[in-house]
Write an enzyme that holds these catalytic residues in place. Sequence first.
Site, PDB file in Angstrom:
ATOM      1  N   ASN A  93       0.335  -1.432   0.022  1.00  0.00           N
ATOM      2  CA  ASN A  93      -0.210   0.055   0.248  1.00  0.00           C
ATOM      3  C   ASN A  93       0.592   1.014  -0.114  1.00  0.00           C
ATOM      4  O   ASN A  93       1.658   1.377   1.134  1.00  0.00           O
ATOM      5  CB  ASN A  93      -0.991  -0.093   1.573  1.00  0.00           C
ATOM      6  N   TRP A  94       0.820   2.204  -1.316  1.00  0.00           N
ATOM      7  CA  TRP A  94       2.181   3.374  -0.967  1.00  0.00           C
ATOM      8  C   TRP A  94       1.383   4.361  -0.279  1.00  0.00           C
ATOM      9  O   TRP A  94       1.603   4.936  -0.600  1.00  0.00           O
ATOM     10  CB  TRP A  94       2.584   3.389  -2.761  1.00  0.00           C
ATOM     11  N   LYS A  95      -0.059   4.183  -0.116  1.00  0.00           N
ATOM     12  CA  LYS A  95      -0.917   5.591   0.210  1.00  0.00           C
ATOM     13  C   LYS A  95      -0.651   6.594  -0.684  1.00  0.00           C
ATOM     14  O   LYS A  95      -0.265   6.517  -1.749  1.00  0.00           O
ATOM     15  CB  LYS A  95      -0.436   5.531   1.537  1.00  0.00           C
ATOM     16  N   HIS A 118      -9.700   1.457   4.837  1.00  0.00           N
ATOM     17  CA  HIS A 118      -8.520   0.582   5.492  1.00  0.00           C
ATOM     18  C   HIS A 118      -8.259   1.830   6.687  1.00  0.00           C
ATOM     19  O   HIS A 118      -8.748   3.444   6.495  1.00  0.00           O
ATOM     20  CB  HIS A 118      -7.076   2.028   4.763  1.00  0.00           C
ATOM     21  N   GLU A 156      -7.069   4.300   7.701  1.00  0.00           N
ATOM     22  CA  GLU A 156      -6.593   5.926   7.233  1.00  0.00           C
ATOM     23  C   GLU A 156      -7.627   6.856   7.014  1.00  0.00           C
ATOM     24  O   GLU A 156      -8.210   7.709   8.011  1.00  0.00           O
ATOM     25  CB  GLU A 156      -5.093   6.234   6.788  1.00  0.00           C
ATOM     26  N   GLU A 171      -5.289  -5.307  10.244  1.00  0.00           N
ATOM     27  CA  GLU A 171      -4.271  -4.465  10.679  1.00  0.00           C
ATOM     28  C   GLU A 171      -4.776  -3.639  11.795  1.00  0.00           C
ATOM     29  O   GLU A 171      -6.005  -2.442  11.921  1.00  0.00           O
ATOM     30  CB  GLU A 171      -4.653  -3.176   9.306  1.00  0.00           C
ATOM     31  N   GLY A 196       2.569   2.193  10.538  1.00  0.00           N
ATOM     32  CA  GLY A 196       2.774   3.365  10.397  1.00  0.00           C
ATOM     33  C   GLY A 196       3.994   3.441  11.792  1.00  0.00           C
ATOM     34  O   GLY A 196       4.299   4.625  11.784  1.00  0.00           O
ATOM     35  N   SER A 251       3.386  -2.963  10.398  1.00  0.00           N
ATOM     36  CA  SER A 251       4.992  -2.319  10.014  1.00  0.00           C
ATOM     37  C   SER A 251       5.441  -3.856   9.935  1.00  0.00           C
ATOM     38  O   SER A 251       6.532  -4.275  10.427  1.00  0.00           O
ATOM     39  CB  SER A 251       5.451  -1.688  12.016  1.00  0.00           C
ATOM     40  N   GLY A 300       2.250  -1.305   4.251  1.00  0.00           N
ATOM     41  CA  GLY A 300       2.786   0.238   3.894  1.00  0.00           C
ATOM     42  C   GLY A 300       3.763   0.594   3.590  1.00  0.00           C
ATOM     43  O   GLY A 300       4.410  -0.182   2.766  1.00  0.00           O
ATOM     44  N   GLY A 301       4.771   1.264   4.819  1.00  0.00           N
ATOM     45  CA  GLY A 301       5.861   1.905   4.290  1.00  0.00           C
ATOM     46  C   GLY A 301       6.809   0.845   3.997  1.00  0.00           C
ATOM     47  O   GLY A 301       7.943   1.509   2.920  1.00  0.00           O
TER      48      GLY A 301
HETATM   49  C1  PEP Z   1      -1.262   0.410   5.531  1.00  0.00           C
HETATM   50  O1  PEP Z   1      -0.797   0.971   5.532  1.00  0.00           O
HETATM   51  O2  PEP Z   1      -1.822  -0.112   5.419  1.00  0.00           O
HETATM   52  C2  PEP Z   1       0.543   0.016   6.777  1.00  0.00           C
HETATM   53  C3  PEP Z   1       0.274  -1.607   7.254  1.00  0.00           C
HETATM   54  O3  PEP Z   1       1.429   0.454   6.686  1.00  0.00           O
HETATM   55  P1  PEP Z   1       2.735  -0.180   7.540  1.00  0.00           P
HETATM   56  O4  PEP Z   1       3.138  -0.475   7.071  1.00  0.00           O
HETATM   57  O5  PEP Z   1       4.004   1.118   7.294  1.00  0.00           O
HETATM   58  O6  PEP Z   1       2.834   0.072   8.771  1.00  0.00           O
END
Ligand code: PEP
Length: 250
Positions: A11-13, A95, A97, A165, A171, A210, A231-232
């Site tokens: 997920n590049w957000k 998500h 967010e 999640e 994050g 994470s 994500g990251g």
């Molecule tokens: C996400 O954005 O769905 C996520 C899990 O982010 P991260 O891996 O950065 O925690």
Amino acid sequence: MAQRRKLAAGNWKMHGFQPDLGQVRALADAHPAPNCDVLICPPATLISRMSDALSANPIQVGGQNCAPQSSGAHTGEISAGMLADAGATYVILGHSERRADQAETDAMVCAKASAVSAAGLIPVICVGETLEDRAAGRTLQVVGTQLAGSVPDTSQGGSIVVAYEPVWAIGTGEVATTDQIAEVHDAIRALLIERLGPTAQETRLLYGGSVKPGNAAEIFATSNVDGALVGGASLKASDFGAIIEALDAS
Ligand code: PEP
């Protein structure tokens, strides 16, 4: 038991410009993954270019959201059919967010998931508790309520993906323990079977929060974990590639 093909989803957000497609080309060149599916969900502006860049590679491209409607006077919205037209095969929905920033409710996520399935794509439906929920001992209740409200009644188990999640792990560098992940993933599987019947054995359950190269193998060895939503660490080919390799070998 149903064989579920594992899935590593990035997920590049709201990150990524055209030069960042180089990361995707590097991933495709250096990290073949014959035993699992790989998906990258960039911002909508890059979906078409990313699918062109990956046309000769099994890595798939997805959206991060869509409208519940298929077309019409909805300025600024993008339908599931339009995402498919741009080259997407999956869409992340609900998500945390978006649930927080855009006040998305379970009912909205459910309507979007129906639209995604109707357009022939696969919804990746996200659920997860806040730190406050966990501290109050209501993790399974919160996740169960989100799942019940967000998964359409008409879903076929093999045609949806669910991502657990925990909001406090996204994050933050905080990762749920494998016991915490197993407890929630086992509960999600049981609830989906109750709701959708035996096809829920085919639903892939992703953990997100994470996930990094250093913790991926342990997470992938956990009960009812069929992959990860990342994500990251999905932004860099070397990090996402290492996670994909851990999944491919699991
Ligand atoms: C996400 O954005 O769905 C996520 C899990 O982010 P991260 O891996 O950065 O925690």
